[in-house]
Design a protein around this motif. Structure first.
Motif, short mmCIF file in Angstrom:
data_model
loop_
_atom_site.label_atom_id
_atom_site.label_comp_id
_atom_site.label_asym_id
_atom_site.label_seq_id
_atom_site.Cartn_x
_atom_site.Cartn_y
_atom_site.Cartn_z
N ILE A 123 0.81 -0.87 -0.07
CA ILE A 123 0.01 0.10 0.11
C ILE A 123 0.92 1.17 0.09
CG2 ILE A 123 -1.74 1.14 1.30
CD1 ILE A 123 -2.45 -1.70 2.74
N LEU A 124 0.65 2.33 -0.90
CA LEU A 124 1.43 3.41 -0.98
C LEU A 124 0.72 4.36 -0.10
CD1 LEU A 124 3.59 5.26 -1.97
CD2 LEU A 124 1.96 5.91 -3.85
N TRP A 125 1.23 4.79 1.11
CA TRP A 125 0.82 5.87 1.72
C TRP A 125 1.62 7.22 1.28
CZ3 TRP A 125 0.43 5.79 7.88
CH2 TRP A 125 -0.38 6.93 8.50
N SER A 126 0.86 7.87 0.75
CA SER A 126 1.77 8.88 0.09
C SER A 126 1.51 10.31 0.99
CB SER A 126 1.02 9.67 -1.54
OG SER A 126 -0.45 9.90 -1.38
N MET A 127 2.83 10.86 1.25
CA MET A 127 3.08 12.09 1.77
C MET A 127 3.54 13.12 0.70
SD MET A 127 2.00 11.93 5.00
CE MET A 127 1.46 10.73 6.35
N THR A 154 9.62 4.38 -10.40
CA THR A 154 8.69 4.45 -9.38
C THR A 154 7.39 4.10 -9.61
OG1 THR A 154 10.36 6.24 -8.59
CG2 THR A 154 7.76 6.15 -7.88
N TYR A 155 6.89 4.38 -10.76
CA TYR A 155 5.58 4.12 -11.56
C TYR A 155 5.42 2.86 -12.19
CZ TYR A 155 4.92 8.86 -9.22
OH TYR A 155 4.91 9.78 -8.35
N LYS A 156 6.39 2.01 -12.28
CA LYS A 156 6.33 0.95 -12.96
C LYS A 156 5.39 0.09 -12.45
CE LYS A 156 8.96 -2.90 -15.29
NZ LYS A 156 10.46 -3.31 -15.51
N ASN A 157 5.29 -0.40 -11.04
CA ASN A 157 4.63 -1.57 -10.57
C ASN A 157 3.80 -0.80 -9.46
OD1 ASN A 157 5.82 -3.87 -11.76
ND2 ASN A 157 7.66 -3.14 -10.61
N ALA A 158 2.49 -0.75 -9.73
CA ALA A 158 1.44 0.17 -8.92
C ALA A 158 1.46 -0.64 -7.52
CB ALA A 158 0.22 0.21 -9.65
N PRO A 159 1.16 -0.05 -6.52
CA PRO A 159 0.50 -0.48 -5.25
C PRO A 159 -0.90 -1.17 -5.56
CG PRO A 159 0.44 2.06 -5.13
CD PRO A 159 1.18 1.32 -6.41
N ASN A 160 -1.18 -1.97 -4.43
CA ASN A 160 -2.43 -2.59 -4.50
C ASN A 160 -3.43 -1.72 -4.12
OD1 ASN A 160 -0.51 -4.91 -3.53
ND2 ASN A 160 -1.88 -5.61 -5.16
N LYS A 161 -3.25 -0.55 -3.22
CA LYS A 161 -4.01 0.24 -2.59
C LYS A 161 -3.41 1.67 -2.39
CE LYS A 161 -6.87 -3.18 -1.07
NZ LYS A 161 -8.01 -3.87 -1.95
N LYS A 179 -3.97 4.08 -13.81
CA LYS A 179 -5.10 3.22 -13.62
C LYS A 179 -5.65 3.93 -12.46
CE LYS A 179 -3.86 -0.80 -11.91
NZ LYS A 179 -3.30 -2.21 -11.33
N GLU A 180 -6.88 3.43 -12.00
CA GLU A 180 -7.51 3.86 -10.73
C GLU A 180 -7.43 2.89 -9.79
OE1 GLU A 180 -11.91 5.35 -9.31
OE2 GLU A 180 -11.40 5.27 -11.49
N ILE A 181 -6.79 3.30 -8.65
CA ILE A 181 -6.43 2.16 -7.67
C ILE A 181 -7.56 2.56 -6.50
CG2 ILE A 181 -4.61 1.58 -6.26
CD1 ILE A 181 -2.63 2.54 -8.13
N GLU A 182 -7.90 1.48 -5.93
CA GLU A 182 -8.77 1.35 -4.67
C GLU A 182 -7.94 2.34 -3.73
OE1 GLU A 182 -10.82 -1.32 -1.26
OE2 GLU A 182 -9.94 -2.33 -3.08
N SER A 183 -8.72 3.43 -2.93
CA SER A 183 -8.07 4.14 -1.91
C SER A 183 -8.85 4.49 -1.00
CB SER A 183 -7.51 5.40 -2.92
OG SER A 183 -8.62 6.14 -3.08
N VAL A 184 -8.15 5.28 0.11
CA VAL A 184 -8.62 5.89 1.00
C VAL A 184 -8.05 7.56 1.24
CG1 VAL A 184 -9.28 4.14 2.67
CG2 VAL A 184 -7.37 5.27 3.03
N ILE A 185 -8.77 8.48 1.81
CA ILE A 185 -8.02 9.72 1.92
C ILE A 185 -7.84 9.81 3.47
CG2 ILE A 185 -8.63 11.98 1.68
CD1 ILE A 185 -8.68 10.55 -1.03
#
Length: 380
Positions: A123-127, A154-161, A179-185
């Motif tokens: 899961i990517l937690w983007s700061m 960095t953007y070759k292999n996308a996280p699952n969330k 791609k649209e990736i499942e997420s939370v804010i």
């Protein structure tokens, strides 16, 4: 058998840092509310930073670092190596799905390489986004071959969330991963475990005045010119400015503020005292829009204060918090905007916007709890 999750970040308590405190808050919630087994992989050292003192929770795996000095080039090399060591350690733990934050700067690149290529769930937690941040601060050109190489990796292999700081940043990330990736804010600066003191701090010596404050980091993403404009624009007769500032641009601002009326310079302002400042200064340079989302804006609103935001109106800070603040656009008329805005602010306006801040804070708290519960469902 309990579910497990691993959080990877450069910072973690007792180190005072906002991203480390956010990691702590999530870990504490997952452990206390969902009985999830949380592991934290972090760097074993201290950094300059702000936040509340926290006692570590979860199972910590500190990683030794080879350099703790101030040399910029060596620090970049060290951060590059630290990122590799953090992800490598997390991948060996076999402690559930891995949440990868974005410090040190190229941590998501190593996650893409070491986790994504092996089809590990993460899961990517983007700061702050990097290497985009290096380009935003003019440290490297977007046409540079090295920049292009790191972006591609960095953007070759996308996280699952994705855990994004705001809906605007999420749109940017979906575009980058194509791609649209499942997420939370999950806005940075909102804490489930948050307390306010009722004791008026010693630094608030003029309660009849309007208190403005810059409490936190002033680095590459931030406009020191905005802070200087506020220093020049305040009216000491009815306004007072608190400066509790650190970071690469801090010494310049402090020198500029010294011996000027209506200004108090402090080492720090604890989070439980933030509500004693009426208007918090928040700044984000245009080039950093969506690359970073200053946590001080959110933590200020959640304390019950208002903000004077200097930046792009399309940013998540203004998108989420505009009803509780004033906007200064980052352009050639910055000084004039600051001067006229400060001259027009009244105590009545501040009270109205503080009421809006309380409403926003309640909504953000509900959002955080919902997002935390969703993240708990992602644990394995």
């Amino acid at each position: 058998m309990s579910k497990k999750i691993t959080i990877v970040n450069r910072h973690y308590p007792p180190n005072l840092n906002i991203t480390g405190e956010n990691a702590w808050d999530l870990a504490n919630y997952l452990i206390s509310k969902h009985s999830i087994d949380v592991s934290i992989v972090h760097i074993d050292r201290t950094y300059d930073g702000g936040g509340n003192q926290r006692k570590p929770v979860g199972t910590c795996y500190p990683i030794k670092t080879f350099y703790q000095g101030k040399n910029k080039i060596i620090s970049y090399i060290n951060g590059f190596i630290d990122g590799y060591l953090l992800i490598r350690k997390a991948s060996k733990l076999n402690s559930g799905r891995i949440i990868v934050m974005t410090s040190p700067p190229l941590l998501p690149m190593w996650a893409s390489i070491l986790l994504g290529s092996k089809k590990r769930k993460w899961i990517l937690w983007s700061m702050d986004l990097f290497p985009e941040g290096f380009a935003a601060s003019n440290e490297i050109s977007t046409t540079n071959w090295l920049y292009k190489f790191v972006i591609r990796k960095t953007y070759k292999n996308a996280p699952n969330k994705i855990i994004a700081l705001g809906p605007q940043q999420k749109k940017v990330l979906d575009k980058k991963y194509q791609k649209e990736i499942e997420s939370v804010i999950l806005p940075c600066g909102v804490f489930i475990d948050q307390h306010k003191t009722t004791d008026t701090p010693d630094w608030k010596k003029h309660p009849e005045k309007i208190y403005l404050g810059y409490a936190g980091n002033c680095g590459s993403p931030h406009s020191s010119e905005f802070v200087k404009a506020v220093i020049d624009g305040i009216n000491p007769d009815n306004q007072h400015l608190i400066l509790a500032i650190y970071g690469t641009k801090a010494s310049d601002v402090i020198r500029y503020a010294e011996n000027k009326k209506g200004i108090t310079i402090l080492k720090s302002v604890p989070r439980n005292e933030l509500h004693f400042i009426d208007i918090h200064l928040v700044t984000l340079l245009n080039t950093w829009t969506h690359v970073a989302v200053p946590s001080k804006a959110v933590s200020s609103i959640c304390s019950g204060s208002t903000i004077l935001f200097c930046g792009n109106k399309e940013s998540d800070n203004w998108y989420l918090l505009q009803n509780a603040g004033w906007l200064i656009e980052d352009n050639q008329q910055l000084k004039e905007q600051v001067k006229s805005t400060l001259a027009s602010i009244t105590t009545v306006q501040i009270q109205v916007k503080k009421q809006k801040a309380d409403e926003i804070a309640q909504n953000l708290s509900r959002l955080i709890a919902t997002s935390y519960d969703t993240i708990a469902q992602w644990a394995e």
